[in-house]
Design an enzyme around this catalytic site. Structure first.
Site, PDB file in Angstrom:
ATOM      1  N   LEU A 107      -5.255   6.412  -0.953  1.00 26.27           N
ATOM      2  CA  LEU A 107      -5.999   7.355  -0.116  1.00 26.27           C
ATOM      3  C   LEU A 107      -5.772   8.761  -0.653  1.00 26.27           C
ATOM      4  CD1 LEU A 107      -4.939   5.908   3.355  1.00 26.27           C
ATOM      5  CD2 LEU A 107      -7.059   5.433   2.091  1.00 26.27           C
ATOM      6  N   VAL A 160       0.454   1.213   0.383  1.00 24.79           N
ATOM      7  CA  VAL A 160      -0.417   2.365   0.586  1.00 24.79           C
ATOM      8  C   VAL A 160       0.053   3.484  -0.341  1.00 24.79           C
ATOM      9  CG1 VAL A 160      -1.337   4.025   2.250  1.00 24.79           C
ATOM     10  CG2 VAL A 160      -0.714   1.707   2.998  1.00 24.79           C
ATOM     11  N   GLU A 161      -0.870   4.007  -1.115  1.00 21.54           N
ATOM     12  CA  GLU A 161      -0.601   5.168  -1.975  1.00 21.54           C
ATOM     13  C   GLU A 161      -1.388   6.322  -1.392  1.00 21.54           C
ATOM     14  OE1 GLU A 161      -1.438   6.684  -6.577  1.00 21.54           O
ATOM     15  OE2 GLU A 161      -2.005   4.652  -5.984  1.00 21.54           O
ATOM     16  N   VAL A 162      -0.730   7.458  -1.220  1.00 24.00           N
ATOM     17  CA  VAL A 162      -1.418   8.677  -0.798  1.00 24.00           C
ATOM     18  C   VAL A 162      -1.230   9.687  -1.917  1.00 24.00           C
ATOM     19  CG1 VAL A 162      -1.581  10.551   0.884  1.00 24.00           C
ATOM     20  CG2 VAL A 162      -1.125   8.219   1.661  1.00 24.00           C
TER      21      VAL A 162
END
Length: 126
Positions: A72, A119-121
């Protein structure tokens, strides 16, 4: 031929737990509509949530909680994302680290949601 991503689907164990996590930790907005999957809204995209026992058709061939791995793009500085993760007791597995995304170089942090999805931000601002 393709301009972007409209939405993607996560199969989850609990829609309620997933919504609570993404709302609290990343500020996503919940959308409930009759006869539609619950969705999490951010920017002009969304994540549709299919509870493992109540999926919608059509769906992935083998919908499985915890099999997601996605990135994201942060709307705020990565330091704010990290502070929210820490305040909510979410462990950062990797990062901040340099990465290359679709738009170029970025800084990223990686963590897991309640189902174990990675999840990668990322923050493109430098």
């Amino acid at each position: 031929m393709i301009a972007g991503i409209d939405h993607f689907v996560l199969t989850v164990r609990s829609v309620e737990d997933s919504c609570a996590f993404y709302q609290r930790v990343l500020g996503l907005k919940r959308l409930d509509e009759p006869e539609r999957p619950t969705a999490l809204l951010f920017g002009s995209q969304k994540i549709n949530l299919h509870e493992v026992s109540r999926t919608f058709e059509p769906k992935a061939k083998t919908p499985t909680p915890g099999s997601g791995d996605f990135c994201l793009v942060a709307a705020r500085p990565l330091a704010e994302i990290c502070a929210s993760l820490e305040a909510n007791g979410v462990a950062i597995e990797v990062g901040p680290v340099d990465r290359t995304g679709a738009r170029g170089t970025m800084m990223s942090v990686y963590f897991r949601d309640p189902d174990g999805n990675l999840v990668e931000v990322s923050d493109y601002r430098e």
